[in-house]
Design a protein around this motif. Structure first.
Motif, short mmCIF file in Angstrom:
data_model
loop_
_atom_site.label_atom_id
_atom_site.label_comp_id
_atom_site.label_asym_id
_atom_site.label_seq_id
_atom_site.Cartn_x
_atom_site.Cartn_y
_atom_site.Cartn_z
N THR A 195 0.82 -1.20 0.00
CA THR A 195 0.00 0.00 0.00
C THR A 195 0.87 1.26 0.00
OG1 THR A 195 -1.65 -1.22 1.26
CG2 THR A 195 -1.89 1.16 1.19
N VAL A 196 1.94 1.24 0.77
CA VAL A 196 2.85 2.39 0.81
C VAL A 196 3.50 2.59 -0.55
CG1 VAL A 196 4.98 3.27 1.81
CG2 VAL A 196 3.28 2.20 3.27
N ILE A 197 3.94 1.50 -1.18
CA ILE A 197 4.63 1.61 -2.47
C ILE A 197 3.69 2.13 -3.55
CG2 ILE A 197 5.73 0.26 -4.28
CD1 ILE A 197 6.75 -1.56 -1.97
N THR A 198 2.50 1.54 -3.65
CA THR A 198 1.58 2.00 -4.69
C THR A 198 1.11 3.43 -4.43
OG1 THR A 198 -0.25 0.94 -3.52
CG2 THR A 198 0.75 -0.29 -5.33
N GLY A 199 0.90 3.79 -3.17
CA GLY A 199 0.53 5.17 -2.86
C GLY A 199 1.64 6.15 -3.20
N THR A 200 2.89 5.74 -2.96
CA THR A 200 4.04 6.59 -3.30
C THR A 200 4.14 6.79 -4.80
OG1 THR A 200 5.22 5.82 -1.35
CG2 THR A 200 6.53 6.81 -3.09
N PHE A 201 3.99 5.70 -5.57
CA PHE A 201 4.05 5.83 -7.02
C PHE A 201 2.88 6.67 -7.56
CE2 PHE A 201 6.62 1.72 -7.24
CZ PHE A 201 7.80 2.41 -7.27
N LYS A 202 1.73 6.53 -6.93
CA LYS A 202 0.58 7.34 -7.34
C LYS A 202 0.88 8.82 -7.10
CE LYS A 202 -4.38 7.73 -6.81
NZ LYS A 202 -5.58 7.21 -6.18
N TRP A 203 1.47 9.14 -5.95
CA TRP A 203 1.80 10.54 -5.65
C TRP A 203 2.87 11.06 -6.59
CZ3 TRP A 203 6.28 12.87 -3.48
CH2 TRP A 203 6.11 14.21 -3.11
N LEU A 204 3.89 10.24 -6.89
CA LEU A 204 4.97 10.67 -7.78
C LEU A 204 4.48 10.89 -9.21
CD1 LEU A 204 7.93 8.42 -6.59
CD2 LEU A 204 7.78 10.90 -6.42
N SER A 205 3.43 10.16 -9.62
CA SER A 205 2.93 10.31 -10.99
C SER A 205 1.70 11.21 -11.05
CB SER A 205 2.60 8.94 -11.57
OG SER A 205 1.54 8.35 -10.86
#
Length: 162
Positions: free
Chosen positions: A98-108
């Motif tokens: 969840t942290v990883i996908t949320g981070t990638f969502k924020w970065l993109s």
């Protein structure tokens, strides 16, 4: 994140920091203990140790011209490894995915996961005539096995000659 390093942020560089994951209030940066196997670390404020909430993952952003720059810094790179995705410790399961996908969502800029959907092609069916079916059947039942047999015999003959 058992091997994590606490992060310190300096706001004078122009970045806005948002902590993504923080520790509880029982954490401090140990400055005295050098042998953690034999000695037990103890909180000692006289030596400059500060106890409190320490961020372990920071999200940084700033404006550069008319664009926005985004950076994510972690105190432990293992938190994004495959081994840590579904690991549990002492009955607590990790939420690394969840942290990883949320981070990638924020970065993109909230465009994650990427939309890879395409329109269906017009030529999405294969149709062959009656005569072509016979050729395909004979090719699969007779011609292809004969080619494999010839290759096998050739390999065996060459090996026997050596």
């Amino acid at each position: 994140m058992p091997d994590v390093v606490g992060l310190v942020f300096d706001p004078s560089k122009g970045f806005n920091a948002s902590p993504v994951i923080v520790t509880d209030s029982l954490c401090w940066n140990e400055l005295q203990t050098t042998d953690f196997l034999d000695d037990k670390p103890q909180y000692n404020p006289e030596t400059g140790e500060k106890q409190g909430i320490i961020p372990t993952i920071l999200a940084l952003d700033r404006k550069v011209g008319d664009k926005e720059q985004r950076i994510v810094i972690t105190g432990d790179a293992d938190c994004v490894s495959n081994g840590e995705m579904s690991k549990s410790r002492n009955g607590y399961s990790s939420n690394n995915f969840t942290v990883i996908t949320g981070t990638f969502k924020w970065l993109s800029y909230d465009e994650y996961p990427l939309d890879t959907e395409r329109i269906n092609p017009e030529d999405n069916a294969v149709s062959i005539g009656r005569d072509a079916r016979k050729m395909v059947r004979y090719g699969c039942y007779a011609l292809l096995p004969l080619i494999f047999a010839a290759c096998g015999i050739t390999i065996l003959v060459r090996r026997k000659r050596r």
